[in-house]
Scaffold this active site. Structure first.
Site, PDB file in Angstrom:
ATOM      1  N   ARG A  24      11.701  -5.647   3.696  1.00 54.16           N
ATOM      2  CA  ARG A  24      11.605  -4.204   3.968  1.00 54.16           C
ATOM      3  C   ARG A  24      12.596  -3.826   5.072  1.00 54.16           C
ATOM      4  NH1 ARG A  24       5.747  -1.836   4.963  1.00 54.16           N
ATOM      5  NH2 ARG A  24       5.790  -2.655   7.061  1.00 54.16           N
TER       6      ARG A  24
ATOM      7  N   ARG B 253       0.009  -8.361  14.008  1.00 55.49           N
ATOM      8  CA  ARG B 253      -0.558  -7.432  13.012  1.00 55.49           C
ATOM      9  C   ARG B 253      -1.415  -8.189  11.998  1.00 55.49           C
ATOM     10  NH1 ARG B 253       4.781  -4.853  10.972  1.00 55.49           N
ATOM     11  NH2 ARG B 253       3.513  -3.715   9.476  1.00 55.49           N
TER      12      ARG B 253
ATOM     13  N   ARG C 259      -9.337   0.755   9.474  1.00 55.51           N
ATOM     14  CA  ARG C 259      -8.817  -0.571   9.790  1.00 55.51           C
ATOM     15  C   ARG C 259      -9.822  -1.403  10.576  1.00 55.51           C
ATOM     16  NH1 ARG C 259      -3.062   0.471   9.523  1.00 55.51           N
ATOM     17  NH2 ARG C 259      -1.769  -1.312  10.009  1.00 55.51           N
TER      18      ARG C 259
ATOM     19  N   LYS D 253       0.838  -1.212   0.000  1.00 60.65           N
ATOM     20  CA  LYS D 253       0.000   0.000   0.000  1.00 60.65           C
ATOM     21  C   LYS D 253       0.871   1.260   0.000  1.00 60.65           C
ATOM     22  CE  LYS D 253      -2.211  -0.874   3.878  1.00 60.65           C
ATOM     23  NZ  LYS D 253      -1.628  -2.162   4.283  1.00 60.65           N
TER      24      LYS D 253
HETATM   25  P1  AMP Z   1       0.992   0.731   9.438  1.00 59.37           P
HETATM   26  O1  AMP Z   1       2.119   1.675   9.185  1.00 59.37           O
HETATM   27  O2  AMP Z   1      -0.245   1.080   8.640  1.00 59.37           O
HETATM   28  O3  AMP Z   1       1.387  -0.694   9.282  1.00 59.37           O
HETATM   29  O4  AMP Z   1       0.557   0.927  10.966  1.00 59.37           O
HETATM   30  C1  AMP Z   1       1.464   0.649  12.014  1.00 59.37           C
HETATM   31  C2  AMP Z   1       0.708   0.511  13.326  1.00 59.37           C
HETATM   32  O5  AMP Z   1       0.039   1.744  13.640  1.00 59.37           O
HETATM   33  C3  AMP Z   1      -0.401  -0.536  13.340  1.00 59.37           C
HETATM   34  O6  AMP Z   1       0.084  -1.833  13.592  1.00 59.37           O
HETATM   35  C4  AMP Z   1      -1.283  -0.019  14.465  1.00 59.37           C
HETATM   36  O7  AMP Z   1      -0.704  -0.263  15.730  1.00 59.37           O
HETATM   37  C5  AMP Z   1      -1.224   1.481  14.243  1.00 59.37           C
HETATM   38  N1  AMP Z   1      -2.282   1.937  13.309  1.00 59.37           N
HETATM   39  C6  AMP Z   1      -2.098   2.496  12.077  1.00 59.37           C
HETATM   40  N2  AMP Z   1      -3.268   2.796  11.517  1.00 59.37           N
HETATM   41  C7  AMP Z   1      -4.228   2.416  12.403  1.00 59.37           C
HETATM   42  C8  AMP Z   1      -5.650   2.446  12.394  1.00 59.37           C
HETATM   43  N3  AMP Z   1      -6.329   2.940  11.337  1.00 59.37           N
HETATM   44  N4  AMP Z   1      -6.301   1.959  13.483  1.00 59.37           N
HETATM   45  C9  AMP Z   1      -5.644   1.473  14.541  1.00 59.37           C
HETATM   46  N5  AMP Z   1      -4.309   1.389  14.625  1.00 59.37           N
HETATM   47  C10 AMP Z   1      -3.592   1.863  13.564  1.00 59.37           C
END
Ligand code: AMP
Length: 192
Positions: free
Chosen positions: A127, A150, A88, A13
């Site tokens: 990554r 995750r 999410r 993404k």
């Molecule tokens: P990402 O960079 O999108 O993989 O997000 C990293 C971490 O941030 C996730 O594993 C969650 O802990 C938190 N996070 C990011 N976006 C959200 C969301 N929309 N709702 C809840 N937690 C989020």
């Protein structure tokens, strides 16, 4: 262009969003990036979110909906935005619908990058390796333990978000297993 990119962690993404930023001259709004910045800056939101994020869990809906509500009002998002990592949960998707209705905004597209789950851990490890090679700092949650959490969070809480949009007839899907440039071409096609 107001767009949502859906897909599990490691689906690509972020990579594709960066390309769409160039193409449409609109910002990529990644709740993950914004939360990491809050953690780094030591803000109240960052202090609350850090432990949950490091473990791979989800930050509360209230926090992320608040962040997005403020962010989409900013000047650079007037012509549109790409939501990456938000919504999410179905509760976040419903809150987003309400927010957009209040702000008289519509979504142009919701696209899911479909990937084979077996490939995801290898992508995350890759990554982390590339980040180290480039002299950067590996994300605290880019390790096998946090990644498992995750992925579980994705299966239980985020996969239903795709079903939510599919039931409204607004979901488009792209095969995220193709080479990066082919995924970009496929995205261009569904967004045309
Ligand atoms: P990402 O960079 O999108 O993989 O997000 C990293 C971490 O941030 C996730 O594993 C969650 O802990 C938190 N996070 C990011 N976006 C959200 C969301 N929309 N709702 C809840 N937690 C989020």
């Amino acid at each position: 262009m107001r767009l949502i990119l859906l897909g599990p962690p490691g689906a690509g993404k972020g990579t594709q969003a960066a390309r769409l930023v160039e193409k449409f001259s609109i910002p990529q709004l990644s709740t993950g990036d914004m939360l990491r910045a809050a953690v780094k800056a030591g803000t109240p939101v960052g202090l609350k979110a850090k432990a949950v994020m490091d473990a791979g869990g989800l930050v509360s809906d209230e926090i992320v909906v608040g962040i997005i509500s403020d962010r989409i009002e900013e000047a650079d998002a007037k012509q549109g935005f790409i939501l990456d990592g938000f919504p999410r949960t179905v509760a976040q998707a419903e809150a987003l619908d309400q927010l957009l209705a209040q702000k008289h905004m519509d979504l142009d597209a919701i696209v899911e990058l479909k990937v084979d789950e077996n490939a995801l851990l290898a992508r995350i490890e890759n990554r982390a390796r590339e980040t180290v090679a480039a002299g950067g700092t590996v994300r605290a949650d880019d390790n096998p333990e946090a990644f498992k959490v995750r992925l579980d969070a994705y299966r239980v809480q985020t996969a239903p978000v795709s079903a939510y949009y599919a039931s409204k007839g607004t979901l488009k899907t792209v095969d995220g297993m193709m080479p990066i440039d082919d995924v970009t071409k496929a995205l261009d096609k569904v967004l045309a």
